[in-house]
Motif scaffolding. Structure first.
Motif, PDB file in Angstrom:
ATOM      1  N   LEU A  48       9.740  13.519   0.333  1.00  0.00           N
ATOM      2  CA  LEU A  48       8.515  13.804   0.869  1.00  0.00           C
ATOM      3  C   LEU A  48       8.211  15.111   0.933  1.00  0.00           C
ATOM      4  N   GLY A  49       7.115  16.023   0.366  1.00  0.00           N
ATOM      5  CA  GLY A  49       6.867  17.525   0.562  1.00  0.00           C
ATOM      6  C   GLY A  49       5.964  17.389   1.812  1.00  0.00           C
ATOM      7  N   GLN A  50       5.555  18.755   2.148  1.00  0.00           N
ATOM      8  CA  GLN A  50       4.990  18.674   3.278  1.00  0.00           C
ATOM      9  C   GLN A  50       3.573  18.346   3.512  1.00  0.00           C
ATOM     10  N   ALA A  51       3.121  18.545   2.123  1.00  0.00           N
ATOM     11  CA  ALA A  51       1.574  17.967   2.082  1.00  0.00           C
ATOM     12  C   ALA A  51       1.457  16.369   2.093  1.00  0.00           C
ATOM     13  N   GLU A  52       2.632  15.811   1.483  1.00  0.00           N
ATOM     14  CA  GLU A  52       2.458  14.424   1.320  1.00  0.00           C
ATOM     15  C   GLU A  52       2.731  13.783   2.705  1.00  0.00           C
ATOM     16  N   LYS A  53       3.703  14.690   3.483  1.00  0.00           N
ATOM     17  CA  LYS A  53       3.870  14.215   4.855  1.00  0.00           C
ATOM     18  C   LYS A  53       2.716  14.218   5.471  1.00  0.00           C
ATOM     19  N   GLU A  54       1.867  15.273   5.325  1.00  0.00           N
ATOM     20  CA  GLU A  54       0.495  15.015   6.028  1.00  0.00           C
ATOM     21  C   GLU A  54      -0.353  14.040   5.641  1.00  0.00           C
ATOM     22  N   THR A  85      -2.993   2.300  11.564  1.00  0.00           N
ATOM     23  CA  THR A  85      -2.678   1.827  12.961  1.00  0.00           C
ATOM     24  C   THR A  85      -3.757   2.004  14.044  1.00  0.00           C
ATOM     25  N   LYS A  86      -4.665   3.000  13.695  1.00  0.00           N
ATOM     26  CA  LYS A  86      -5.764   3.335  14.867  1.00  0.00           C
ATOM     27  C   LYS A  86      -5.024   3.927  16.060  1.00  0.00           C
ATOM     28  N   ALA A  87      -3.559   4.565  15.805  1.00  0.00           N
ATOM     29  CA  ALA A  87      -3.112   5.118  17.008  1.00  0.00           C
ATOM     30  C   ALA A  87      -3.475   6.396  17.200  1.00  0.00           C
ATOM     31  N   ASP A  88      -3.318   6.766  18.617  1.00  0.00           N
ATOM     32  CA  ASP A  88      -3.873   8.120  19.054  1.00  0.00           C
ATOM     33  C   ASP A  88      -3.025   9.105  18.397  1.00  0.00           C
ATOM     34  N   SER A  89      -1.566   9.141  18.345  1.00  0.00           N
ATOM     35  CA  SER A  89      -0.466  10.034  18.076  1.00  0.00           C
ATOM     36  C   SER A  89       0.544   9.032  16.838  1.00  0.00           C
ATOM     37  N   ILE A  90       1.001   9.759  15.848  1.00  0.00           N
ATOM     38  CA  ILE A  90       1.847   9.302  15.084  1.00  0.00           C
ATOM     39  C   ILE A  90       3.079  10.134  15.215  1.00  0.00           C
ATOM     40  N   VAL A  91       4.371   9.810  15.092  1.00  0.00           N
ATOM     41  CA  VAL A  91       5.565  10.342  14.938  1.00  0.00           C
ATOM     42  C   VAL A  91       6.440   9.683  13.872  1.00  0.00           C
ATOM     43  N   ILE A  92       6.619  10.639  12.765  1.00  0.00           N
ATOM     44  CA  ILE A  92       7.383  10.248  11.683  1.00  0.00           C
ATOM     45  C   ILE A  92       8.628  10.444  11.688  1.00  0.00           C
ATOM     46  N   CYS A  93       9.646   9.774  11.662  1.00  0.00           N
ATOM     47  CA  CYS A  93      10.983   9.787  11.744  1.00  0.00           C
ATOM     48  C   CYS A  93      11.677   9.642  10.070  1.00  0.00           C
ATOM     49  N   LEU A  94      12.216  10.698   9.496  1.00  0.00           N
ATOM     50  CA  LEU A  94      12.653  10.199   8.263  1.00  0.00           C
ATOM     51  C   LEU A  94      14.201  10.217   8.280  1.00  0.00           C
ATOM     52  N   HIS A  95      14.787   9.341   7.372  1.00  0.00           N
ATOM     53  CA  HIS A  95      16.176   9.477   7.026  1.00  0.00           C
ATOM     54  C   HIS A  95      16.806   8.883   5.872  1.00  0.00           C
ATOM     55  N   GLU A 103       0.925  -1.436  -0.022  1.00  0.00           N
ATOM     56  CA  GLU A 103      -0.211   0.082   0.237  1.00  0.00           C
ATOM     57  C   GLU A 103       0.871   1.278  -0.071  1.00  0.00           C
ATOM     58  N   VAL A 104       1.922   1.239   1.000  1.00  0.00           N
ATOM     59  CA  VAL A 104       2.881   2.501   0.947  1.00  0.00           C
ATOM     60  C   VAL A 104       3.549   2.790  -0.519  1.00  0.00           C
ATOM     61  N   ALA A 105       3.985   1.375  -1.007  1.00  0.00           N
ATOM     62  CA  ALA A 105       4.798   1.650  -2.240  1.00  0.00           C
ATOM     63  C   ALA A 105       3.669   2.446  -3.245  1.00  0.00           C
ATOM     64  N   ALA A 106       2.591   1.918  -3.260  1.00  0.00           N
ATOM     65  CA  ALA A 106       1.532   2.390  -4.587  1.00  0.00           C
ATOM     66  C   ALA A 106       1.369   3.755  -4.112  1.00  0.00           C
ATOM     67  N   LEU A 107       1.122   4.159  -2.866  1.00  0.00           N
ATOM     68  CA  LEU A 107       0.743   5.751  -2.194  1.00  0.00           C
ATOM     69  C   LEU A 107       1.643   6.648  -2.296  1.00  0.00           C
ATOM     70  N   PHE A 108       3.047   6.149  -1.923  1.00  0.00           N
ATOM     71  CA  PHE A 108       4.132   7.121  -1.731  1.00  0.00           C
ATOM     72  C   PHE A 108       5.320   6.474  -2.231  1.00  0.00           C
ATOM     73  N   PRO A 109       5.581   6.908  -3.593  1.00  0.00           N
ATOM     74  CA  PRO A 109       6.636   6.199  -4.487  1.00  0.00           C
ATOM     75  C   PRO A 109       8.045   6.584  -3.800  1.00  0.00           C
ATOM     76  N   GLN A 110       7.882   8.116  -3.181  1.00  0.00           N
ATOM     77  CA  GLN A 110       9.419   8.564  -2.425  1.00  0.00           C
ATOM     78  C   GLN A 110       9.842   7.525  -1.538  1.00  0.00           C
ATOM     79  N   ILE A 111       9.013   6.662  -0.831  1.00  0.00           N
ATOM     80  CA  ILE A 111       9.550   5.959   0.354  1.00  0.00           C
ATOM     81  C   ILE A 111       9.917   4.631  -0.056  1.00  0.00           C
ATOM     82  N   GLN A 112      11.099   4.390   0.273  1.00  0.00           N
ATOM     83  CA  GLN A 112      12.109   3.162  -0.018  1.00  0.00           C
ATOM     84  C   GLN A 112      11.525   2.043   0.976  1.00  0.00           C
TER      85      GLN A 112
END
Length: 450
Positions: A424-430, A440-450, A382-391
């Motif tokens: 990933l641009g700002q809109a794509e990050k959001e 994930t049905k999580a209350d809060s998500i923290v995204i770490c890019l590297h 799903e991530v590969a299809a929605l966000f090609p920028q993510i390896q």
């Protein structure tokens, strides 16, 4: 002397005469006729009263049972049947009997449904008390019915009717009958329903006698002799109803007398200084009275003396067997060992329950961490299809603890490895944040890019 006796009789008649307090006949009969029907509000009140009484029996609460008896409308058709027989009103008798049958059927079905669905299935003392009726229940129903009809037919009723509803206890036997059907204890069902039948018959009989005592006008039967025939039927039903209760009462009284005689025999014939009788048991089948004693031994001569006096206590056919000395010590030791084993078992069972709770808690915690490993694999395509920028992407549960150790915050961290060519641009990050939070049905998500 004769004049004094007549004067005394006049005074007694004056004090016990009900006629000056008699209410208007037609008004009383109208109220009784209205009270026999079960439809609409009356029917719903009956159903809720049955549920309340069943709950009270289920949790062994006398207060709840009394409350159910106070709001129950079951007394109406029972008094209606007694009144109908007393005034020869066949139409009222048919209506009262029909509504009584409907109310009884609905009550038993309601109680059965309750006891089928309740998680509590133990028979407590309040429930068991309704399974073995005696002649005392006949007397209670008769006196209660008499008080009820006097209150209905005279002025200044006060709080007699609620008291009668509590004393005669119509609801608990029906609920106990439902319990018997729901749990397969058919002897409970028969005993409880018999108690309800006793209450019904003798409340009706007392109502009949009360109506005749107050000289209510009778309707005339078309056939001659019907009045006498109806009276004989009523008396016959009452006598037949009493017979099983009389046998039960005789058995209870005989057992009470026998137990009392056993206690007197032990106290008078076997008690001595330095000896403690810790238990006694009567074996009805083998006609043996078994006694366990500790301390100073009861001598053979004292036992022989006690055997000679058995007849005075109604124990002629019973053989006396006294366990004492080493035998009683062995029994006491076995009793103590069983009690200790029971205590240890309860302690072990409590420890096992605590371990089970801890295991379930640890299992839940483990699942809360490992589920993200599986979820990552499910989301890869799903991530590969929605966000090609993510390896590559990884998910993990993170707990943040600040200076205040009680203020612990729980996050899901998403470790994102970008492919290097496109970022990933700002809109794509959001958009990614929203996607991850939904998956994930999580209350809060923290995204770490590297």
């Amino acid at each position: 002397m004769e004049s004094k006796l007549l004067k005394l009789m006049e005074q007694i008649r004056f004090y016990f005469n009900l006629m000056p307090d008699k209410e208007d006949e037609q008004e009383v009969i109208r109220q009784i006729s209205q009270g026999v029907s079960f439809r609409g509000a009356n029917l719903w009140v009956l159903i809720f009263a049955i549920f309340i009484a069943s709950l009270g029996l289920n949790v062994n609460s006398p207060a709840v049972i009394i409350g159910a008896m106070l709001i129950s409308p079951l007394m109406g058709p029972i008094i209606g049947m007694g009144t109908a027989v007393g005034i020869n009103d066949v139409d009222l008798l048919r209506r009262a009997a029909r509504n009584f049958g409907i109310a009884t059927l609905i009550s038993v079905l309601t109680a059965t449904i309750y006891f089928l669905i309740t998680p509590l299935s133990d028979a407590h003392s309040e429930l068991l008390a309704r399974t073995a009726p005696t002649l005392y229940d006949v007397l209670i129903a008769t006196c209660g019915g008499a008080a009820g009809v006097i209150a209905l037919c005279t002025k200044g009723k006060g709080n007699v009717i609620p008291g009668v509803a509590i004393a005669t206890a119509l609801m608990p036997p029906l609920c106990t009958a439902g319990y018997g059907l729901a749990t397969g204890h058919f002897l409970y069902f028969l005993g409880a329903f018999y108690l309800f039948f006793i209450n019904t018959v003798f409340i009706s009989l007392a109502t009949y006698v009360g109506v005749r005592t107050l000289r209510y006008a009778r309707k005339e039967f078309q056939k001659e002799g019907m009045t006498q025939r109806a009276r004989r039927i009523v008396m016959g039903i009452a006598l037949l109803t009493m017979i099983p209760a009389a046998f039960m009462t005789v058995n209870i009284v005989q057992k009470s007398i026998f137990d009392n005689n056993v206690s007197k025999f032990i106290k008078a014939e076997l008690s001595q200084s330095g000896t403690q009788i810790i238990s006694n048991h009567v074996d009805e089948k083998n006609h043996t009275l078994e006694i366990v004693a500790v301390g100073k031994e009861i001598t053979e001569s004292k036992q022989a003396e006690a055997n000679r006096h058995k007849a005075g206590y109604g124990l002629t056919n019973y053989q006396l067997n006294i366990i004492q000395g080493e035998q009683s010590d062995s029994i006491l030791q076995l009793h103590n060992e069983l009690r200790q084993a029971n205590t240890e078992w309860n302690s072990e069972r409590k420890r096992l329950a605590e371990l089970s709770t801890l295991t379930n808690s640890l299992q839940a915690q483990l699942e809360s961490y490992t589920r993200y490993e599986q979820l990552t694999g499910d989301m890869k395509d799903e991530v590969a299809a929605l966000f090609p920028q993510i390896q590559a992407i990884g998910l993990a549960k993170v707990v943040e603890a600040g200076n205040d150790s009680t203020a612990r915050k729980h996050y899901v961290a998403a470790i994102i490895q970008e492919n290097g060519k496109r970022k990933l641009g700002q809109a794509e990050k959001e958009k990614l944040r929203n996607y991850l939070q939904a998956r994930t049905k999580a209350d809060s998500i923290v995204i770490c890019l590297h």
